[in-house]
Write a protein that holds these residues in place. Structure first.
Motif, PDB file in Angstrom:
ATOM      1  N   ASN A  88       0.816  -1.220   0.000  1.00 50.89           N
ATOM      2  CA  ASN A  88       0.000   0.000   0.000  1.00 50.89           C
ATOM      3  C   ASN A  88       0.849   1.270   0.000  1.00 50.89           C
ATOM      4  OD1 ASN A  88      -2.413  -1.625   0.297  1.00 50.89           O
ATOM      5  ND2 ASN A  88      -1.832  -1.858   2.449  1.00 50.89           N
ATOM      6  N   CYS A 109       3.027   6.518   1.373  1.00 52.09           N
ATOM      7  CA  CYS A 109       1.841   5.661   1.355  1.00 52.09           C
ATOM      8  C   CYS A 109       0.897   6.089   0.233  1.00 52.09           C
ATOM      9  CB  CYS A 109       1.109   5.721   2.699  1.00 52.09           C
ATOM     10  SG  CYS A 109       2.090   5.053   4.088  1.00 52.09           S
ATOM     11  N   ASN A 110       0.174   5.122  -0.316  1.00 55.06           N
ATOM     12  CA  ASN A 110      -0.827   5.419  -1.332  1.00 55.06           C
ATOM     13  C   ASN A 110      -2.002   6.175  -0.721  1.00 55.06           C
ATOM     14  OD1 ASN A 110       0.788   3.956  -3.092  1.00 55.06           O
ATOM     15  ND2 ASN A 110      -0.394   2.070  -2.859  1.00 55.06           N
ATOM     16  N   TYR A 161      -4.081   5.529   2.754  1.00 56.16           N
ATOM     17  CA  TYR A 161      -3.240   4.844   3.726  1.00 56.16           C
ATOM     18  C   TYR A 161      -2.327   5.864   4.404  1.00 56.16           C
ATOM     19  CZ  TYR A 161      -4.879   0.596   1.465  1.00 56.16           C
ATOM     20  OH  TYR A 161      -5.671  -0.379   0.968  1.00 56.16           O
ATOM     21  N   CYS A 179       2.421   0.912   5.895  1.00 55.66           N
ATOM     22  CA  CYS A 179       1.288   1.787   5.591  1.00 55.66           C
ATOM     23  C   CYS A 179      -0.006   1.068   5.973  1.00 55.66           C
ATOM     24  CB  CYS A 179       1.253   2.150   4.100  1.00 55.66           C
ATOM     25  SG  CYS A 179       2.663   3.140   3.542  1.00 55.66           S
ATOM     26  N   VAL A 226      -4.361   1.399   6.517  1.00 51.80           N
ATOM     27  CA  VAL A 226      -5.508   2.106   5.955  1.00 51.80           C
ATOM     28  C   VAL A 226      -5.890   3.274   6.864  1.00 51.80           C
ATOM     29  CG1 VAL A 226      -7.206   0.597   7.090  1.00 51.80           C
ATOM     30  CG2 VAL A 226      -7.833   1.830   5.011  1.00 51.80           C
TER      31      VAL A 226
END
Length: 416
Positions: free
Chosen positions: A111, A132-133, A136, A159, A161
């Motif tokens: 992530n 982090c994406n 996340y 990472c 959520v």
């Protein structure tokens, strides 16, 4: 060994003849050849990312001396490097290179992703930065890793959520979209807010979503009392119903008007009501001297006169009105009457409510008794009964499945 000679002269005084005799001797000696050798002086050669080996360091480098180099910390040798002292200069014997020590291909984090923050390859000294994406957030203490001699520093960043914690609300606010099982509210999840009581109005954004960093994009709204403000004093008009110590009035409060001069007539509605959104139901009236005729009849919002309007009407003449389709006349009368130069007769067209498939899909509901079309117009006072779609259930805090249309407003239930 080399041969060389030296001259030695001795002065000898001869007393008898009072003369001075100078005796000179030539002496041949052998001299050591090492005293005549050359040495390399000045700074030592500069080899990038390398230094002279400890065993090669000396106070003096004579002809024929060899200087060895080893790579600095964090660098590896690509060939040996050495120099020779020759004719007072350093001459290259072997020209190797010292290259940065490589690290293994860095790991990807779930992530998230990394970029090279410093350097241009995965070698000693390079620094990676992990990001982090969307949705996340970084839970590790550090988001960087550096290529060291023993490999990459620090642990692989993690990472997780993004989740948001709902803010506390009072009993006035209805919140739709909360997880049914009390689970996490993840990034991008949207909550909707409404005030089911018409005496209250929503202050703030009606929709709030979980944004980056586990923060809501806006504060949760509140349901505040609907209030209407009294206008400034109106000339020649007496206002009945204004509170003595408060210029604001709550939803449903009524004001009545009368002319202070009995010979004047009231132009406008004799009563107004504080309604939704803090607006008065009608404009405040004025008082003026009576006239024996009226001009064109006033416009009715969402309605019109039954017959074509004229420019002049005599006292006592009336004009009939009709509301547009789906609108309902909020009055016991359907006409306005010309009296002393003004049109009298309070009249309002109450709005219908529109419910379509798109709105219901957003709330995860359906019609319990489907109409012939996918769009339903409910007139003021009508009720509509809904049901949850599929296996969903009514969300906690949602309004009931049977709702009433109140002047264009209908609170829809929410299922999840």
């Amino acid at each position: 060994m080399v041969d060389s000679f030296h001259f030695y002269c001795i002065y000898h005084l001869i007393n008898m003849k009072s003369s001075l005799t100078l005796l000179c001797l030539v002496v041949w000696v052998n001299v050591d050849a090492s005293s005549a050798q050359t040495v390399c002086t000045g700074p030592l050669p500069n080899v990038p990312n390398a230094g002279v080996t400890e065993e090669s360091i000396k106070e003096e480098y004579k002809e024929g001396a060899i200087l060895l180099f080893s790579c600095n910390f964090g660098f590896v040798s690509a060939g040996r490097t050495s120099y020779l002292c020759e004719k007072q200069k350093w001459v290259v014997l072997r020209q190797g290179k010292c290259k940065p020590k490589p690290c293994e291909l860095p790991e990807e984090t779930a992530n998230g992703h990394y970029t090279i923050h410093h350097g241009d390859d995965f070698v000693f000294g390079a620094v990676l930065k992990y990001t982090c994406n969307d949705g996340y957030q970084m839970v590790s203490k550090t988001d960087i890793r550096t290529c060291m001699v023993a490999g990459w520093s620090n642990h692989l960043p993690i990472c997780e959520v993004v989740s948001c914690v709902p803010e506390a609300t009072d009993g006035r606010v209805v919140v739709s979209g909360l997880p049914d099982d009390g689970g996490l509210i993840q990034y991008g999840h949207e909550l909707r807010f409404s005030c089911p009581n018409p005496e209250h109005q929503l202050e703030g954004n009606p929709q709030v979503f979980c944004a980056a960093g586990g923060m809501w994009n806006s504060r949760f709204p509140t349901c505040e009392d609907v209030t209407c403000e009294a206008l400034e004093r109106i000339n020649h008009v007496n206002v009945i119903g204004v509170p003595q110590n408060n210029n604001t009035m709550k939803y449903g409060h009524r004001l009545q008007f009368e002319c202070s001069n009995p010979r004047h007539v009231l132009k406008g509605e004799s009563e107004v009501v504080c309604s939704t959104n803090g607006q008065w139901s009608h404009s405040f009236p004025m008082c003026d001297e009576p006239k024996d005729f009226c001009g064109p009849p006033p416009h009715l919002i969402n309605g019109d006169t039954v017959n074509r309007a004229r420019e002049h009407y005599l006292n006592g003449e009336s004009v009939n009105y009709v509301c547009q389709k789906y609108y309902i006349l909020d009055s016991t009368l359907s006409h306005k009457t010309c009296r002393d130069g003004i049109w009298i007769g309070p009249m309002t067209c109450l709005k219908p409510c529109t419910v379509d498939e798109e709105l219901m899909n957003a709330q995860n509901i359906q019609f319990k008794y489907p109409p012939d079309t996918n769009k339903l117009y409910a007139t003021h006072g009508d009720h509509i009964t809904f049901k949850c779609s599929g296996n969903s259930r009514l969300s906690p805090g949602s309004v009931g499945l049977r709702q009433e249309c109140i002047n264009g407003v209908m609170n829809l239930p929410h299922c999840q």
